[in-house]
Motif scaffolding. Structure first.
Motif, short mmCIF file in Angstrom:
data_model
loop_
_atom_site.label_atom_id
_atom_site.label_comp_id
_atom_site.label_asym_id
_atom_site.label_seq_id
_atom_site.Cartn_x
_atom_site.Cartn_y
_atom_site.Cartn_z
N HIS A 113 0.85 -1.20 0.00
CA HIS A 113 0.00 0.00 0.00
C HIS A 113 0.88 1.24 0.00
CE1 HIS A 113 0.51 1.50 4.16
NE2 HIS A 113 0.57 0.24 4.54
N HIS A 116 -2.31 5.30 1.50
CA HIS A 116 -3.67 5.78 1.27
C HIS A 116 -4.60 4.68 0.76
CE1 HIS A 116 -2.41 9.93 1.91
NE2 HIS A 116 -1.34 9.64 1.19
N GLU A 117 -4.05 3.74 -0.02
CA GLU A 117 -4.87 2.66 -0.55
C GLU A 117 -4.01 1.43 -0.76
OE1 GLU A 117 -6.33 3.26 -4.50
OE2 GLU A 117 -4.52 4.32 -5.16
N SER A 325 -8.69 11.81 5.57
CA SER A 325 -9.34 11.08 6.66
C SER A 325 -9.26 9.57 6.51
CB SER A 325 -10.82 11.49 6.76
OG SER A 325 -10.93 12.86 7.10
N ARG A 326 -8.88 9.08 5.34
CA ARG A 326 -8.86 7.63 5.12
C ARG A 326 -7.47 7.20 4.65
NH1 ARG A 326 -13.65 9.45 3.28
NH2 ARG A 326 -12.92 9.60 1.13
N LEU A 328 -3.64 5.06 5.77
CA LEU A 328 -3.25 3.77 6.32
C LEU A 328 -1.95 3.92 7.10
CD1 LEU A 328 -3.83 1.53 3.15
CD2 LEU A 328 -5.34 1.70 5.14
N THR A 329 -1.84 3.20 8.22
CA THR A 329 -0.57 3.11 8.93
C THR A 329 0.39 2.22 8.14
OG1 THR A 329 -1.17 1.15 10.20
CG2 THR A 329 -1.83 3.30 11.10
N ARG A 333 -3.35 -0.43 8.87
CA ARG A 333 -4.56 -0.15 9.65
C ARG A 333 -5.08 1.24 9.30
NH1 ARG A 333 -1.34 -2.77 13.62
NH2 ARG A 333 -0.61 -0.76 14.40
N PRO A 334 -6.39 1.46 9.41
CA PRO A 334 -6.95 2.78 9.08
C PRO A 334 -6.35 3.88 9.94
CG PRO A 334 -8.68 1.14 9.24
CD PRO A 334 -7.43 0.48 9.76
N ASP A 336 -6.64 8.29 10.40
CA ASP A 336 -7.24 9.57 10.03
C ASP A 336 -6.17 10.65 10.21
OD1 ASP A 336 -8.66 11.94 9.81
OD2 ASP A 336 -10.45 11.14 10.78
#
Length: 355
Positions: A113, A116-117, A325-326, A328-329, A333-334, A336
């Motif tokens: 990832h 971000h995605e 706001s969306r 990723l670590t 993990r999600p 913000d």
């Protein structure tokens, strides 16, 4: 700091080579060959690649994480990552490996990832370590040498030509500091009786990426005169712009408590955009006020134009809410980023109003 003038009466050089320990100047010049280039990149081939989207862009992100399927193993980072080639069953990635690299002996399944995605996953990978290559030289063209440098060149011994730790100071065309590069240079060759072309071998030097060259050329003319000069850049070039902002930052007199700042949030579509907009809200065009959460904490402690408590009116906050706001670590993990930034600002005594 001494800033030499070229003998032909031209404007001062952009580059000054300075001894780090004693502060004396080795010389000043208008041009350095080798400052820009392509840093050595690592390569990964991912087999059994299953993409999350139909087609990947060439540039995948400034920070791409490779996450092992085994939760006991840590993810590792590939910076400034690119999709070099994509085959029906595999993907080739290149980028700047972090110091850690993949877990020892692990070549199994990973997910990928970009913060971000999710980009995709594979069943196994091969890491191709680039061959060790001699660092390309830095050539200081039309250098005005100091007396100390002339003495060293006249001696010509290995010891005399080893300059130890030195700093290549970069200034804009008005003489204001722009960036610094720490070197451990050794003189390999030189030509010219008065203005010297000095070739240096500096094994520890990493060239500035070629994609950043046009931005440096803009900054050589001076800092931006108006806010938002970076707004039309993509994320990769915003990162390069933020690097320049960070490099040339200097401490600002702290404003008295209670100061009210206004943040233009129209262009905060990525993380570097947030820090660029915040830096300009606090310190004007080209201003710096952090480039990551830890740096933001340091700035909020004082010395960078801010004294708590203060207020910040964040206009068009919906843009950041949509894009930050969306995240990723590193583990996927999600996260913000907007909420994280607001927490840091609040803890630092800056009360934020979202508008």
């Amino acid at each position: 700091m001494i800033f030499a003038v070229l003998q032909n009466g031209a404007r001062p050089g952009r580059y000054t080579l300075t001894d780090s320990e004693h502060g004396h100047v080795w010389g000043t010049c208008p041009t350095v060959d080798g400052l820009f280039g392509n840093p050595r990149r690592g390569t990964y081939e991912l087999f059994g690649w299953i993409p999350e989207r139909a087609e990947l862009p060439h540039w995948l992100g400034s920070r791409v994480w490779l996450v092992p399927a085994d939760d006991a193993l840590d993810p590792w980072l590939l910076e400034d990552a690119e999709s070099a080639r994509q085959f029906p069953d595999s993907l080739v990635l290149t980028g700047l490996d972090d110091y850690q690299g993949p877990p020892e002996a692990y070549t199994g399944p990973i997910r990928v990832h970009n913060g971000h995605e999710w980009l995709g996953s594979c069943r196994e990978f091969v890491r191709i370590v680039p061959d060790e290559q001699a660092a390309p030289p830095l050539v200081l063209r039309n250098l005005v040498p100091s007396d100390r440098l002339r003495v060293a060149l006249n001696k010509g011994t290995r010891r005399a030509l080893d300059l130890g730790e030195a700093v290549l100071e970069v200034r804009d065309d008005h003489g204001a500091p722009l960036a610094e590069h720490v070197l451990w240079p050794k003189i390999s060759t030189w030509h010219g009786p008065d203005l010297v072309d000095l070739e240096l071998v500096a094994a520890s030097f990493t060239p500035v990426p070629e994609h950043a060259r046009p931005l440096w050329e803009r900054w050589f003319t001076g800092p931006p005169a108006a806010e938002g000069a970076w707004a039309g850049l993509d994320t990769r070039h915003r990162e390069a712009w933020l690097h320049l902002v960070r490099e040339r930052c200097h401490r600002h007199p702290d404003r008295p408590p209670g100061h009210a700042y206004v943040l233009d949030g129209r262009h905060i579509t990525d993380e570097p955009g947030f820090y660029l907009a915040l830096g300009e809200a606090v310190n004007g065009p080209g201003g710096y006020f952090g480039g990551c959460p830890d740096a933001l904490v340091d700035c909020l402690r004082g010395g960078f134009g801010h004294t708590s408590p203060a207020t910040l009116l964040w206009r068009d906050a919906s843009t950041a809410r949509e894009h930050l706001s969306r995240a990723l670590t590193s583990e996927g993990r999600p996260l913000d980023l907007l909420a994280e930034a607001l927490d840091v600002l609040a803890e630092g005594g800056m009360h934020v109003t979202l508008a």
